[in-house]
Motif scaffolding. Structure first.
Motif, PDB file in Angstrom:
ATOM      1  N   GLN A 158      -0.602  16.773   0.354  1.00 24.91           N
ATOM      2  CA  GLN A 158      -1.889  16.127  -0.171  1.00 24.91           C
ATOM      3  C   GLN A 158      -1.333  14.441  -0.364  1.00 24.91           C
ATOM      4  O   GLN A 158      -0.033  14.287  -0.390  1.00 24.91           O
ATOM      5  N   TYR A 159      -2.244  13.710  -0.506  1.00 28.77           N
ATOM      6  CA  TYR A 159      -1.888  12.412  -0.433  1.00 28.77           C
ATOM      7  C   TYR A 159      -2.447  11.559  -1.552  1.00 28.77           C
ATOM      8  O   TYR A 159      -3.979  11.835  -1.989  1.00 28.77           O
ATOM      9  N   SER A 160      -1.967  10.613  -2.110  1.00 25.66           N
ATOM     10  CA  SER A 160      -2.648   9.654  -3.149  1.00 25.66           C
ATOM     11  C   SER A 160      -2.215   8.135  -2.594  1.00 25.66           C
ATOM     12  O   SER A 160      -0.961   7.875  -2.089  1.00 25.66           O
ATOM     13  N   ILE A 161      -3.196   7.009  -2.746  1.00 26.33           N
ATOM     14  CA  ILE A 161      -2.902   5.897  -2.173  1.00 26.33           C
ATOM     15  C   ILE A 161      -3.083   4.767  -3.375  1.00 26.33           C
ATOM     16  O   ILE A 161      -3.984   5.167  -4.192  1.00 26.33           O
ATOM     17  N   VAL A 163       0.933  -1.335  -0.058  1.00 25.82           N
ATOM     18  CA  VAL A 163      -0.157   0.100  -0.104  1.00 25.82           C
ATOM     19  C   VAL A 163       0.924   1.115  -0.261  1.00 25.82           C
ATOM     20  O   VAL A 163       1.688   1.638   1.010  1.00 25.82           O
ATOM     21  N   ILE A 164       1.050   1.995  -1.093  1.00 24.66           N
ATOM     22  CA  ILE A 164       1.956   3.134  -1.399  1.00 24.66           C
ATOM     23  C   ILE A 164       1.119   4.276  -1.159  1.00 24.66           C
ATOM     24  O   ILE A 164       0.156   4.659  -1.701  1.00 24.66           O
ATOM     25  N   ILE A 165       1.506   5.079  -0.145  1.00 23.95           N
ATOM     26  CA  ILE A 165       0.960   6.437   0.530  1.00 23.95           C
ATOM     27  C   ILE A 165       1.959   7.297  -0.178  1.00 23.95           C
ATOM     28  O   ILE A 165       2.952   7.546   0.417  1.00 23.95           O
ATOM     29  N   TYR A 166       1.460   8.219  -1.285  1.00 26.19           N
ATOM     30  CA  TYR A 166       2.398   9.266  -1.741  1.00 26.19           C
ATOM     31  C   TYR A 166       1.906  10.501  -1.193  1.00 26.19           C
ATOM     32  O   TYR A 166       0.809  10.884  -0.758  1.00 26.19           O
TER      33      TYR A 166
END
Length: 249
Positions: A106-109, A98-101
């Motif tokens: 701001q975040y993208s999963i 599970v990559i949390i950018y």
């Protein structure tokens, strides 16, 4: 973001993964290395979920090896290339991730279902990947809040690690579709979630077909053929609306 996902109840690792680790594997092209240099600030192994950390059974058979789920945090210098970065990382780390950018609060999963390679030992092949749009942590919409809450580790079934991970992956897919269709609704039942995902996939395919048909209408000069294509477009649109009515979001 990790706190919202309920991971504050699990031991935090905070282990930095050096870019050199990826370079030394020898699987990165010059372009891949350039992306790592220009776009990635830091990669961190933040949490590992396994039978020891959250008391959930592994899932291992001839196709899948889900003994641990790794949560990575990837801090970016630039907002672009997330899909490409996910592909590089998933191709070089066999574990389900599970990559949390993170970029400027701001975040993208991102997730990717992987199966074992039948030809190469210790290699996995990505079957399906999904990545959310950017979520502004300080200004989350109600849809965003519902989605994040739905993939909190306390809300995911603890059947086994594969079901746990696939649920997160499927909910990301449905969340992405909800941006086109309407309000996101959490689906906890496994069968209903799978059915909703299948309907969403059908809608997506029909939308591609509709786009192609509309493009043909613009190019077509003959009146009769243009009318036939218009009728086809209307029928495709009817199917899409009917499926949207069935979708539980």
């Amino acid at each position: 973001m990790f706190e919202l996902l309920g991971l504050d109840k699990v031991k935090y690792l905070g282990r930095k993964l050096y870019k050199k680790m990826f370079y030394d594997k020898g699987d990165l092209s010059k372009e891949d290395k350039r992306i790592f240099i220009d776009y990635i600030d830091r990669i961190e192994m933040s949490y590992v979920l396994n039978s020891s950390t959250i008391n959930i059974a592994p899932f291992v058979n001839e196709e899948y090896y889900y003994e641990a789920i790794v949560y990575l945090k990837v801090k970016l210098k630039q907002k672009d290339k997330v899909d490409k970065i996910s592909k590089i990382i998933n191709n070089n780390i066999p574990n389900p991730l599970v990559i949390i950018y993170e970029f400027d609060k701001q975040y993208s999963i991102s997730t990717a279902i992987k199966r074992l390679s039948k030809t190469e030992k210790n290699k996995t092949i990505v079957e399906e990947s999904n990545t959310t749009s950017w979520l502004n942590i300080s200004n989350l919409s109600e849809n965003d809040k519902k989605f994040i809450d739905s993939i909190s580790i306390s809300k995911i079934p603890y059947t086994n690690l594969f079901d746990f991970y696939k649920t997160i992956n499927d909910k990301i897919y449905i969340f992405n579709m909800s941006a086109k269709i309407g309000e996101y609704e959490d689906i906890s039942d496994k069968k209903t979630l799978e059915e909703s995902k299948q309907i969403s996939e059908q809608i997506e395919k029909l939308e591609v077909e509709l786009k192609k048909t509309l493009s043909k209408i613009k190019r077509e000069s003959q009146f009769n053929k243009k009318m036939e294509l218009n009728v086809k477009a209307v029928e495709i649109n009817k199917k899409i609306e009917k499926l949207k009515g069935k979708l539980k979001i």
